[in-house]
Design an enzyme around this catalytic site. Sequence first.
Site, PDB file in Angstrom:
ATOM      1  N   ARG A  82       5.042  51.894  43.408  1.00 26.75           N
ATOM      2  CA  ARG A  82       5.309  51.448  44.909  1.00 26.75           C
ATOM      3  C   ARG A  82       6.443  52.869  45.605  1.00 26.75           C
ATOM      4  NH1 ARG A  82      10.927  47.894  44.406  1.00 26.75           N
ATOM      5  NH2 ARG A  82       9.208  46.156  44.210  1.00 26.75           N
ATOM      6  N   ARG A 151      17.685  52.664  45.297  1.00 24.58           N
ATOM      7  CA  ARG A 151      16.118  52.180  45.958  1.00 24.58           C
ATOM      8  C   ARG A 151      16.035  52.684  47.469  1.00 24.58           C
ATOM      9  NH1 ARG A 151      14.173  47.980  43.547  1.00 24.58           N
ATOM     10  NH2 ARG A 151      14.706  47.468  41.025  1.00 24.58           N
ATOM     11  N   LYS A 218      19.685  46.610  40.592  1.00 23.29           N
ATOM     12  CA  LYS A 218      18.955  47.899  41.010  1.00 23.29           C
ATOM     13  C   LYS A 218      20.377  47.993  42.251  1.00 23.29           C
ATOM     14  CE  LYS A 218      15.742  44.591  42.199  1.00 23.29           C
ATOM     15  NZ  LYS A 218      15.235  43.365  41.939  1.00 23.29           N
ATOM     16  N   LYS A 220      21.322  48.372  46.956  1.00 20.88           N
ATOM     17  CA  LYS A 220      20.452  48.744  48.019  1.00 20.88           C
ATOM     18  C   LYS A 220      20.618  49.105  49.331  1.00 20.88           C
ATOM     19  CE  LYS A 220      16.278  45.994  46.198  1.00 20.88           C
ATOM     20  NZ  LYS A 220      15.716  44.351  46.168  1.00 20.88           N
ATOM     21  N   CYS A 439       6.877  37.614  51.104  1.00 20.30           N
ATOM     22  CA  CYS A 439       6.430  38.228  50.000  1.00 20.30           C
ATOM     23  C   CYS A 439       4.956  38.671  49.094  1.00 20.30           C
ATOM     24  CB  CYS A 439       7.619  38.345  49.027  1.00 20.30           C
ATOM     25  SG  CYS A 439       7.113  36.935  48.530  1.00 20.30           S
ATOM     26  N   CYS A 445       2.336  39.454  41.751  1.00 14.32           N
ATOM     27  CA  CYS A 445       4.057  39.337  40.876  1.00 14.32           C
ATOM     28  C   CYS A 445       4.104  37.884  39.810  1.00 14.32           C
ATOM     29  CB  CYS A 445       4.647  38.575  42.024  1.00 14.32           C
ATOM     30  SG  CYS A 445       6.494  38.310  42.041  1.00 14.32           S
ATOM     31  N   CYS A 484       9.288  32.313  45.323  1.00 13.39           N
ATOM     32  CA  CYS A 484      10.688  32.277  44.409  1.00 13.39           C
ATOM     33  C   CYS A 484      12.140  33.028  44.954  1.00 13.39           C
ATOM     34  CB  CYS A 484       9.877  33.181  43.007  1.00 13.39           C
ATOM     35  SG  CYS A 484      11.085  34.746  42.632  1.00 13.39           S
ATOM     36  N   CYS A 488      12.670  38.294  48.449  1.00 12.13           N
ATOM     37  CA  CYS A 488      12.205  39.302  48.582  1.00 12.13           C
ATOM     38  C   CYS A 488      11.829  39.381  50.214  1.00 12.13           C
ATOM     39  CB  CYS A 488      10.793  40.052  47.777  1.00 12.13           C
ATOM     40  SG  CYS A 488      11.681  40.215  46.568  1.00 12.13           S
TER      41      CYS A 488
HETATM   42 FE1  SRM Z   1      11.455  42.069  45.241  1.00 13.44          FE
HETATM   43  C1  SRM Z   1      11.793  41.642  41.662  1.00 13.44           C
HETATM   44  C2  SRM Z   1       8.019  42.731  45.426  1.00 13.44           C
HETATM   45  C3  SRM Z   1      12.098  43.275  48.482  1.00 13.44           C
HETATM   46  C4  SRM Z   1      14.655  40.632  45.846  1.00 13.44           C
HETATM   47  N1  SRM Z   1      10.116  42.176  43.825  1.00 13.44           N
HETATM   48  C5  SRM Z   1      10.623  42.119  42.792  1.00 13.44           C
HETATM   49  C6  SRM Z   1       9.381  42.123  41.934  1.00 13.44           C
HETATM   50  C7  SRM Z   1       8.480  43.652  41.167  1.00 13.44           C
HETATM   51  C8  SRM Z   1       8.592  41.609  41.016  1.00 13.44           C
HETATM   52  C9  SRM Z   1       9.207  41.687  39.298  1.00 13.44           C
HETATM   53  O1  SRM Z   1      10.535  41.926  39.461  1.00 13.44           O
HETATM   54  O2  SRM Z   1       8.065  41.584  39.038  1.00 13.44           O
HETATM   55  C10 SRM Z   1       8.191  42.224  43.238  1.00 13.44           C
HETATM   56  C11 SRM Z   1       6.784  42.950  43.345  1.00 13.44           C
HETATM   57  C12 SRM Z   1       5.983  41.664  43.811  1.00 13.44           C
HETATM   58  C13 SRM Z   1       4.322  42.464  44.130  1.00 13.44           C
HETATM   59  O3  SRM Z   1       3.350  42.228  43.310  1.00 13.44           O
HETATM   60  O4  SRM Z   1       4.307  43.483  44.118  1.00 13.44           O
HETATM   61  C14 SRM Z   1       8.469  42.564  44.420  1.00 13.44           C
HETATM   62  N2  SRM Z   1      10.747  43.220  46.769  1.00 13.44           N
HETATM   63  C15 SRM Z   1       8.645  43.121  46.570  1.00 13.44           C
HETATM   64  C16 SRM Z   1       8.412  43.533  47.314  1.00 13.44           C
HETATM   65  C17 SRM Z   1       7.182  44.135  47.459  1.00 13.44           C
HETATM   66  C18 SRM Z   1       8.151  42.131  48.702  1.00 13.44           C
HETATM   67  C19 SRM Z   1       7.418  42.687  49.798  1.00 13.44           C
HETATM   68  O5  SRM Z   1       6.854  41.518  50.048  1.00 13.44           O
HETATM   69  O6  SRM Z   1       8.157  43.425  50.656  1.00 13.44           O
HETATM   70  C20 SRM Z   1       9.853  44.088  48.645  1.00 13.44           C
HETATM   71  C21 SRM Z   1      10.195  45.170  48.619  1.00 13.44           C
HETATM   72  C22 SRM Z   1      10.698  46.499  48.213  1.00 13.44           C
HETATM   73  C23 SRM Z   1      10.705  48.216  48.360  1.00 13.44           C
HETATM   74  O7  SRM Z   1       9.879  48.872  48.718  1.00 13.44           O
HETATM   75  O8  SRM Z   1      11.973  48.669  47.680  1.00 13.44           O
HETATM   76  C24 SRM Z   1      10.465  44.030  47.932  1.00 13.44           C
HETATM   77  N3  SRM Z   1      13.210  42.175  46.685  1.00 13.44           N
HETATM   78  C25 SRM Z   1      12.683  42.520  47.599  1.00 13.44           C
HETATM   79  C26 SRM Z   1      13.971  42.726  48.086  1.00 13.44           C
HETATM   80  C27 SRM Z   1      14.937  42.601  50.176  1.00 13.44           C
HETATM   81  C28 SRM Z   1      14.936  44.135  50.713  1.00 13.44           C
HETATM   82  O9  SRM Z   1      15.442  44.703  49.766  1.00 13.44           O
HETATM   83  O10 SRM Z   1      15.591  43.692  51.593  1.00 13.44           O
HETATM   84  C29 SRM Z   1      14.838  41.587  47.978  1.00 13.44           C
HETATM   85  C30 SRM Z   1      16.640  40.860  47.769  1.00 13.44           C
HETATM   86  C31 SRM Z   1      17.684  41.493  48.539  1.00 13.44           C
HETATM   87  C32 SRM Z   1      18.075  41.751  47.001  1.00 13.44           C
HETATM   88  O11 SRM Z   1      18.283  42.727  46.537  1.00 13.44           O
HETATM   89  O12 SRM Z   1      19.168  41.465  47.172  1.00 13.44           O
HETATM   90  C33 SRM Z   1      14.268  42.048  46.383  1.00 13.44           C
HETATM   91  N4  SRM Z   1      12.985  41.583  44.353  1.00 13.44           N
HETATM   92  C34 SRM Z   1      14.610  40.994  44.420  1.00 13.44           C
HETATM   93  C35 SRM Z   1      14.401  40.011  43.387  1.00 13.44           C
HETATM   94  C36 SRM Z   1      16.471  39.220  42.794  1.00 13.44           C
HETATM   95  C37 SRM Z   1      17.244  40.768  42.655  1.00 13.44           C
HETATM   96  C38 SRM Z   1      18.411  40.110  42.318  1.00 13.44           C
HETATM   97  O13 SRM Z   1      19.418  40.396  42.642  1.00 13.44           O
HETATM   98  O14 SRM Z   1      18.566  38.967  41.617  1.00 13.44           O
HETATM   99  C39 SRM Z   1      13.844  40.373  41.961  1.00 13.44           C
HETATM  100  C40 SRM Z   1      14.354  39.981  40.661  1.00 13.44           C
HETATM  101  C41 SRM Z   1      15.124  41.433  39.785  1.00 13.44           C
HETATM  102  O15 SRM Z   1      14.682  42.043  40.277  1.00 13.44           O
HETATM  103  O16 SRM Z   1      15.208  40.781  38.790  1.00 13.44           O
HETATM  104  C42 SRM Z   1      12.456  40.931  42.501  1.00 13.44           C
HETATM  105 FE1  SF4 Z   2       7.500  37.571  43.245  1.00 11.05          FE
HETATM  106 FE2  SF4 Z   2       9.442  36.638  44.205  1.00 11.05          FE
HETATM  107 FE3  SF4 Z   2       9.723  38.402  45.557  1.00 11.05          FE
HETATM  108 FE4  SF4 Z   2       7.987  36.709  45.831  1.00 11.05          FE
HETATM  109  S1  SF4 Z   2      10.338  37.127  46.301  1.00 11.05           S
HETATM  110  S2  SF4 Z   2       7.971  38.842  45.554  1.00 11.05           S
HETATM  111  S3  SF4 Z   2       7.284  35.767  44.065  1.00 11.05           S
HETATM  112  S4  SF4 Z   2       9.975  38.132  43.102  1.00 11.05           S
END
Ligand code: SRM
Ligand code: SF4
Length: 574
Positions: A82, A151, A218, A220, A439, A445, A484, A488
């Site tokens: 990333r 981030r 994390k 944000k 997402c 993922c 899930c 995201c």
């Molecule tokens: Fe996310 C984890 C992809 C934005 C909440 N997210 C992940 C992981 C890294 C999976 C992992 O931990 O193994 C995913 C990688 C998938 C892949 O194959 O690429 C992933 N998140 C993404 C992206 C690429 C989705 C997308 O389709 O664009 C976004 C990358 C953002 C960036 O450039 O930094 C992405 N993730 C978000 C957002 C939206 C936002 O930030 O505006 C959220 C919700 C907002 C928040 O953080 O509350 C988000 N991602 C999560 C979470 C849940 C965190 C929590 O509080 O419980 C996880 C899981 C974790 O952290 O344990 C996670």
């Molecule tokens: Fe993966 Fe769940 Fe985030 Fe989708 S919402 S990219 S399935 S961690």
Amino acid sequence: MTKRITLPPQSGTPSDVERIKDESNYLRGSLAETLENPISAGIPDDDNRLMKFHGSYLQDDRDLRNERRRQKLEPAYQFMVRVRAPGGVASSEQWLVMDKLANKYGNGTLRLTTRQAFQMHGILKWNMKKSIQEINKALMDTLAACGDVNRNVMCNPNPYQSEIHSEVYHWAQKLSADLSPQTNAYHEIWLDGKKVVDSKKTEEETEPLYGKLYLPRKFKIGIAVPPNNDIDVFSQDLGFIAITKKDQLIGFNISVGGGMGMTHGDTATYPQIGRVIGFCRPDQLLDVAKKVITIQRDYGNRSIRKNARFKYTIDKRGLDWLIKELNDRLGWELAEAHDYQFDHNGDRYGWIKGNNNHWHFTLFIQNGRIKDQADYPLMTGLREIAKIHTGDFRLTPNQNLMISNVTDDKKQEIEKLIKQYMITAGEQHSALRRNSMACVAFPTCGLAMAEAERYLPSLIDKIELIIDEAGLREQEIVIRMSGCPNGCSRPALAEIGFIGKGPGKYNMYLGGSFVGDRLSKLYKENIGEEEILASLKPLLFQYAKEKEENEHFGDFVIRVGHVKAVRSGLDFHD
Ligand code: SRM
Ligand code: SF4
């Protein structure tokens, strides 16, 4: 002398990730050695935890998992990288580097994320160092793109008001730079930087803001510029809402404690909406951000990671506690919040002339994936545009792309390429599709429970048949899908949200607002495509027939009583 940070006593045994950080010698661990290890394409779990801070995750191709297991092979390990781009801004040269690396080392596609960053998938361990070095050569980096730190900082790409954009973008860059980890580990491991710290003596290294344990989770930050809430400011741990007077930026309202993630079936976890606690001047913004981060650093839950986000820290102790703690740490008091008004949270497509007389072209990118398809050579087209474009690119918070700052004389050339490569602003799509996000989910993922990016387009094909019949083709409705409950694609803020439960099964949520200031509510649990369509059809027809003037779908389903309005995450599961 190392500056020691004394944390308040924490209840509970620290989670294993805290141990890994503690023993990592400021994010080094044994990463340098394991990356060199030729025996496996993977890396051990402890190093993978640290790898996140460096902007990368070890993944495996889940489409191949069972077959490889059957053949007694190790999983098809590969890395996701990333790349941070504060406010989503990248030059043409940077675009070309991303494109080159995705094709040379990655899976030949690029992903524009929901936080305005770039992602490349499918990079093999042996190519990681070369990739990160080339990214850094292009003046971009991956440090802190993931991990328990601040981030990628989001900001509104604002094509209309160029002065406000450049000011707000300046603050996004400042936040990004000032809140970056200071460890030299990144340079040492990836850029062959000089080793400043002996692995046994950590005395000289300091991490003045974070300390050696970094944050509990994390963090944000995003900056919105009303009337557009495209960055979903209320989903951020710390959100800033730009306040302007007579086209001048006078400061920011401060919103705290938003977040989307939850765990199915665990009511101690929930998505939450940020709450506005006051106002600060631009010159106070960095001070506010740093002090808020130190509060989360000191009081966030280091024992249970799923309750460690800032939203839980606040909800546990109360907003009054937070405001007092923040004012105490600042040594001055936040001013009262100003009035502001959001009127949408998506992107506006097509050509727009900004007030600096430059043109901006926003194009719809389905779910943020840049790739070439037989009838849509998007990746090649954008590469050709980048070769001649003298302005910049802006990744939008809705996974779309803006070709920005196009001068009058370049516009014709770019328009020609747009036509040649069949790139469109998305006008052929329904307004529903133009307001959709999904997402990544499968196959990369590791946490995906159901498809998202690969499925939402075909589901929308079917929903479009309903909306066409109901006469709603141009009605803007925000629809989002996540594979899930981590959310995201921020589905808990959508008017129609789907959260994966298992293969082909989703929880369906309704009632988020069009401006992103209200959470949605569970409407149907664990349903497949047939039931999704059967549930949506009567709702959409009723909406077409009974909606009031300018009433959005999310407001309508609440007014007529299909779901209750959810204004706090604490009521999300009621
Ligand atoms: Fe996310 C984890 C992809 C934005 C909440 N997210 C992940 C992981 C890294 C999976 C992992 O931990 O193994 C995913 C990688 C998938 C892949 O194959 O690429 C992933 N998140 C993404 C992206 C690429 C989705 C997308 O389709 O664009 C976004 C990358 C953002 C960036 O450039 O930094 C992405 N993730 C978000 C957002 C939206 C936002 O930030 O505006 C959220 C919700 C907002 C928040 O953080 O509350 C988000 N991602 C999560 C979470 C849940 C965190 C929590 O509080 O419980 C996880 C899981 C974790 O952290 O344990 C996670
Ligand atoms: Fe993966 Fe769940 Fe985030 Fe989708 S919402 S990219 S399935 S961690």
